[in-house]
Write an enzyme that holds these catalytic residues in place. Structure first.
Site, PDB file in Angstrom:
ATOM      1  N   MET A   1       0.829  -1.192   0.000  1.00 43.60           N
ATOM      2  CA  MET A   1       0.000   0.000   0.000  1.00 43.60           C
ATOM      3  C   MET A   1       0.870   1.252   0.000  1.00 43.60           C
ATOM      4  O   MET A   1       2.093   1.179   0.037  1.00 43.60           O
ATOM      5  CB  MET A   1      -0.928   0.014   1.216  1.00 43.60           C
ATOM      6  CG  MET A   1      -2.023  -1.040   1.164  1.00 43.60           C
ATOM      7  SD  MET A   1      -3.201  -0.809   2.499  1.00 43.60           S
ATOM      8  CE  MET A   1      -4.221  -2.264   2.241  1.00 43.60           C
ATOM      9  N   CYS A   2       0.228   2.390  -0.007  1.00 42.35           N
ATOM     10  CA  CYS A   2       0.909   3.678  -0.044  1.00 42.35           C
ATOM     11  C   CYS A   2       1.232   4.143   1.378  1.00 42.35           C
ATOM     12  O   CYS A   2       0.895   3.492   2.354  1.00 42.35           O
ATOM     13  CB  CYS A   2       0.024   4.712  -0.736  1.00 42.35           C
ATOM     14  SG  CYS A   2      -0.667   4.142  -2.308  1.00 42.35           S
ATOM     15  N   GLU A   3       1.902   5.287   1.477  1.00 44.81           N
ATOM     16  CA  GLU A   3       2.139   5.907   2.784  1.00 44.81           C
ATOM     17  C   GLU A   3       1.754   7.370   2.723  1.00 44.81           C
ATOM     18  O   GLU A   3       1.937   8.044   1.700  1.00 44.81           O
ATOM     19  CB  GLU A   3       3.589   5.741   3.224  1.00 44.81           C
ATOM     20  CG  GLU A   3       3.924   4.323   3.643  1.00 44.81           C
ATOM     21  CD  GLU A   3       5.126   4.231   4.574  1.00 44.81           C
ATOM     22  OE1 GLU A   3       5.397   5.210   5.316  1.00 44.81           O
ATOM     23  OE2 GLU A   3       5.776   3.174   4.567  1.00 44.81           O
ATOM     24  N   ILE A  78       3.259   8.893  -0.894  1.00 44.44           N
ATOM     25  CA  ILE A  78       4.096   8.078  -1.776  1.00 44.44           C
ATOM     26  C   ILE A  78       3.278   6.849  -2.152  1.00 44.44           C
ATOM     27  O   ILE A  78       2.597   6.273  -1.316  1.00 44.44           O
ATOM     28  CB  ILE A  78       5.451   7.701  -1.144  1.00 44.44           C
ATOM     29  CG1 ILE A  78       5.275   7.030   0.225  1.00 44.44           C
ATOM     30  CG2 ILE A  78       6.349   8.915  -1.040  1.00 44.44           C
ATOM     31  CD1 ILE A  78       6.584   6.514   0.813  1.00 44.44           C
TER      32      ILE A  78
END
Length: 268
Positions: A1-3, A78
């Site tokens: 996943m994203c951050e 990100i």
């Protein structure tokens, strides 16, 4: 996943230190190599930097770490793509105008059946991600609920929290939203925060060999809150939000914190 990474402050503050750690997770210390973006607010105006390149390799990201743009509200992201191809239009954060303000949104997670479950009419996505589609759906719901007038913050963001719960039922929805004054965070499964205030101390990044003595960079009146998917420093106390919890910050201070329980009941 994203951050995710966001900041709320009571004085114009740069996010160079925190972003220097986050950008390393975009292809260096982490797998989030499918683009990145950051939006800074200056009054009602905002400026965004976005790049579909990995942030750890992006010259634009390097510029952001060295150019101390001072802001009272910042949203960063990100990306590790799971919905939509890697391209600029699919890169967070997304910015739209409503009620005479710039609204910025970033999302970490994946939503199933979002096109049918979150139908949009007035605000149409530019890209193909579930995240931007959900943002457009939120704006549609705000338009339908409140019309042309922005209501007081606690009512507005409590309604946004109820929308986040609907999204959460479709998968994972860690969400950051800001209008430049208020910063809203909803935790689906993974979100942390800390508030820096006097007496300030030193902090060291986890993902880069960098430390800052905030005592030398601040005044005794400064208040700065940082929100991130995972802690960025290893010598500060980060607070982990609970699933279903939402928080609202203004000028660095926590103004609302509510835990959404089963069947929509809430406990303050």
């Amino acid at each position: 996943m994203c951050e995710l990474l966001a900041m709320s402050a009571n004085v114009p503050t740069d996010i160079c230190f925190s972003f220097s750690g986050l950008m390393q997770r975009g292809g260096n210390t982490g797998p989030h190599s499918d683009g990145w973006g950051v939006t800074f607010y200056e009054g009602k105006g905002c400026r965004s930097f976005k790049d579909p390149m990995p942030s750890a390799q992006s010259p634009i990201a390097e510029l952001v770490t060295k150019y101390p743009m001072k802001s009272e509200a910042v949203v960063c992201h990100i990306r590790q793509a799971n919905s939509g191809k890697v391209c600029l239009e699919n890169t967070h954060p997304f910015v739209r105008q409503m009620w005479g303000r710039n609204w910025t949104y970033a999302h970490n997670g994946q939503l199933k059946d979002f096109a049918t479950e979150l139908a949009v009419k007035f605000h149409l996505p530019i890209g193909t991600t579930d995240s931007e589609h959900a943002f457009c759906w939120i704006l549609d719901q705000l338009h339908l609920k409140f019309g042309s007038t922005q209501v007081e913050a606690e009512i507005l963001f409590a309604f946004i929290a109820s929308l986040a719960v609907t999204m959460d039922k479709l998968g994972v929805a860690n969400i950051i939203i800001t209008d430049g004054e208020y910063l809203f965070a909803y935790c689906s499964n993974n979100l942390h925060w800390l508030t820096r205030r006097a007496p300030f101390g030193q902090a060291s990044l986890i993902d880069a060999e960098m430390a800052v003595d905030f005592k030398k960079e601040t005044t005794s009146n400064d208040v700065v809150t940082v929100i991130a998917t995972k802690p960025l420093t290893d010598d500060e106390t980060w607070h982990k939000m609970k699933p279903g919890q939402w928080q609202l910050f203004r000028l660095g201070e926590l103004v609302v914190s509510e835990q959404l329980m089963a069947k929509g009941s809430m406990v303050k």
